[in-house]
Design an enzyme around this catalytic site. Sequence first.
Site, PDB file in Angstrom:
ATOM      1  CG  ASP A 283      31.000  32.704  40.073  1.00 11.66           C
ATOM      2  OD1 ASP A 283      29.960  33.129  39.548  1.00 11.66           O
ATOM      3  OD2 ASP A 283      31.785  33.448  40.701  1.00 11.66           O
TER       4      ASP A 283
HETATM    5  C1  NOJ Z   1      29.667  35.985  39.085  1.00 11.73           C
HETATM    6  C2  NOJ Z   1      30.147  36.380  40.449  1.00 11.73           C
HETATM    7  O1  NOJ Z   1      31.493  35.954  40.607  1.00 11.73           O
HETATM    8  C3  NOJ Z   1      29.321  35.785  41.566  1.00 11.73           C
HETATM    9  O2  NOJ Z   1      29.735  36.363  42.780  1.00 11.73           O
HETATM   10  C4  NOJ Z   1      27.864  36.029  41.337  1.00 11.73           C
HETATM   11  O3  NOJ Z   1      27.113  35.472  42.390  1.00 11.73           O
HETATM   12  C5  NOJ Z   1      27.459  35.415  40.008  1.00 11.73           C
HETATM   13  N1  NOJ Z   1      28.221  36.023  38.935  1.00 11.73           N
HETATM   14  C6  NOJ Z   1      25.971  35.572  39.736  1.00 11.73           C
HETATM   15  O4  NOJ Z   1      25.643  36.887  39.529  1.00 11.73           O
END
Ligand code: NOJ
Length: 764
Positions: A283
């Site tokens: 993430d």
């Molecule tokens: C952070 C988020 O936790 C995740 O769910 C998301 O896919 C990513 N950012 C990309 O936007």
Amino acid sequence: MNKLCLLGLLVSLASQTALAAAPAEPLKNKDAFISDLLKQMTVEEKIGQLRLISIGPEMPRELIRKEIAAGRIGGTFNSITRDENRPMQDAAINNSRLKIPMFFAYDVIHGHRTIFPISLGLASSWDMDAIARVGRTSAIEAASDGIDMTFAPMVDIARDPRWGRTSEGFGEDTYLVSRISRVMVESFQGQSPANADSIMAAVKHFALYGAVEGGRDYNTVDMSPAKMYNDYLPPYRAAIDAGAGGVMVALNSINGVPATSNTWLMNDLLRKEWGFKGVTVSDHGAIGELVRHGVAKDGREAAKLAIKAGIDLSMNDSLYGEDLPTLLKSGEVSQADLDNAVREILGAKYDMGLFKDPYVRIGQAKDDPADVYADSRLHRDTARDVARRSLVLLENRNQTLPLKKAGTIALVGPLADAPIDMMGSWAAAGRPKHSVTVRKGLETALGDKAKLVYAKGSNITADKAIVDYLNFLNFDAPEIIDDPRPAAVLIDEAVKAAQQSDVVVAVVGESRGMSHESSSRTSLEIPAAQRELIKALKATGKPLVLVLMNGRPLALAWEREQADAILETWFSGTEGGNAIADVLLGDYNPSGKLAITFPRSVGQIPMYYNHLRIGRPFTPGKPGNYTSQYFEEPNGPLYPFGYGLSYSDFSLSKLSLSAKTLKQGQNLDASVVVKNTGKRDGETVVQLYIQDVAASMSRPVKELKNFQKVMLKAGEERTLHFSIKADDLKFWNNQLQFAAEPGEFNVQIGLDSEAVQQQSFELL
Ligand code: NOJ
């Protein structure tokens, strides 16, 4: 030829050349093709493939293209048109040494351009066909914008509604979320993720993100292995079994080890036990965060831990690029560690069909939509149909609903005309201008049959600090548009509207940002400013309908006393206003059922229906002393899991089992008669729960194991059959063996998780 045409021709020629320059038809055998390519790659090119970057205003496009041409980027996310993605693909195909295609990802969570209800709303439909249409439509729209992969479905089980991301998932129940997880993956990926109208699904957030301590986002998770395996892991597993090509790894730690550096999680469980063959992605910034978790002393160690544990793609981290070269030189990271990660990324690109045709979704410039925001690109009919199915009728005293299409209706509340909020959080490429608000939906449906008087009545909240916080969440535009007039003036206007009307509809709840990433709450109440409005409306004595918009269960004990009817609408998407009008005015009979328990107060959390049995349970109607309860307020939820009313009534009778015993490997038939005893045709959800009466460890009071959503005409009855297999009775015991233990089981069937009928059988 005008300038625009000339430009179009040049771009289309460029992409044709690009097509010609793309690698020839890949080898039939994926493994051989990738091994061959790996052999040709330099270490720098390999490390480049691991880099996934976000396209944002801070990233100069020219620099990105240069980096791609140098083989230093494997994929990007957050660019949402073919026109944006094509030059990047051109840079890879025309200018990079090995012409390895880029891929383009995006958070397509509940729609791409057409926005469907938030996931918690979709789950409330209990309608797998509707959910499949959402996944398919989202994939078609995203693919036609040049997107190859979505960071979805998000299948984190949520049992603490203080967590803002409760809105993004499908609720509290393992079985329901697992069913939806499978459907979402299959519908995103279609026949194959290589197809031009499919996108690859990267299920998230692996794992247990929904169980963060105290509902505080990004916090720690401490959980017994049996609970993980029985309750929290199955939805991810369902996505993998359905063929999800990707897995996004969670930001939380699990029993002290961050998911991002968790070898057990990514290697032992995901790859070895579950046989996952796809790509893993960290993430946002998670590799660097290993330092803050306190498991890496610096970025170099973080990069080493992440790649060794099994993170292939690094999302918006520079650490792989900075540190892998020296880590490889010193031997702390082996060539095999690097190659394994690259192999998965190339494999995902292969599976997305990009080696065969890097422009499979980007297409040619001449075919680009003239206006990417054109309304004609939306799928409004599907959105309206699905949104109607997601609405849950919580109260309806004296048949306040449906409303008559006559007389005068007062429409008030800060969410009655709120196009941004209709979309909910993670609204992908949705645009507020496309949203049908409740006001618009009612105006259209009523035409000149009834008069609609609108007044805002209050702001979302009077707390300036909260408004500032929520506005900070949105880079593009203010999220919260405050009416500067004093609260008393706003309320007064709403009261006047109510006084001249036959009925009041108040659209209240949360702004969408209140149920979002990093929007954890300590209270589940509707903000005070709106409660003041409700109080004033109640005082007018007019029938009061509350239309709720929110992304988590709210504590509604007080509201329930004020309102004559309550309709839970979540954030219902582009067509939400029309769908809500359909239900309010009786053109659609509501059929949604809660996919998550609504507690009475925040103090009751965690409150979910399938908790483990205990030695001193509280029994309603019996004295509470020395039982597990809170003594200051009624126990149990305000609205249980699986609950939702209809404009019709349904009854269940004649629950019977085909046998009193079940042998391993055999089936048992549970049947029940469901009848529509009301005056309107309608749908209901018949839910089957099972309780293991005595096992080697405490088991839940009940667990959902099956359900059927049925449409019955007024007065119609039907016998439903459910097949129960010994496999349905299996669970992970404390030694992590998955088995069904012989003994007595209760089968419970109901129209919600509380009011059930019961029969027993014995597993031999
Ligand atoms: C952070 C988020 O936790 C995740 O769910 C998301 O896919 C990513 N950012 C990309 O936007």
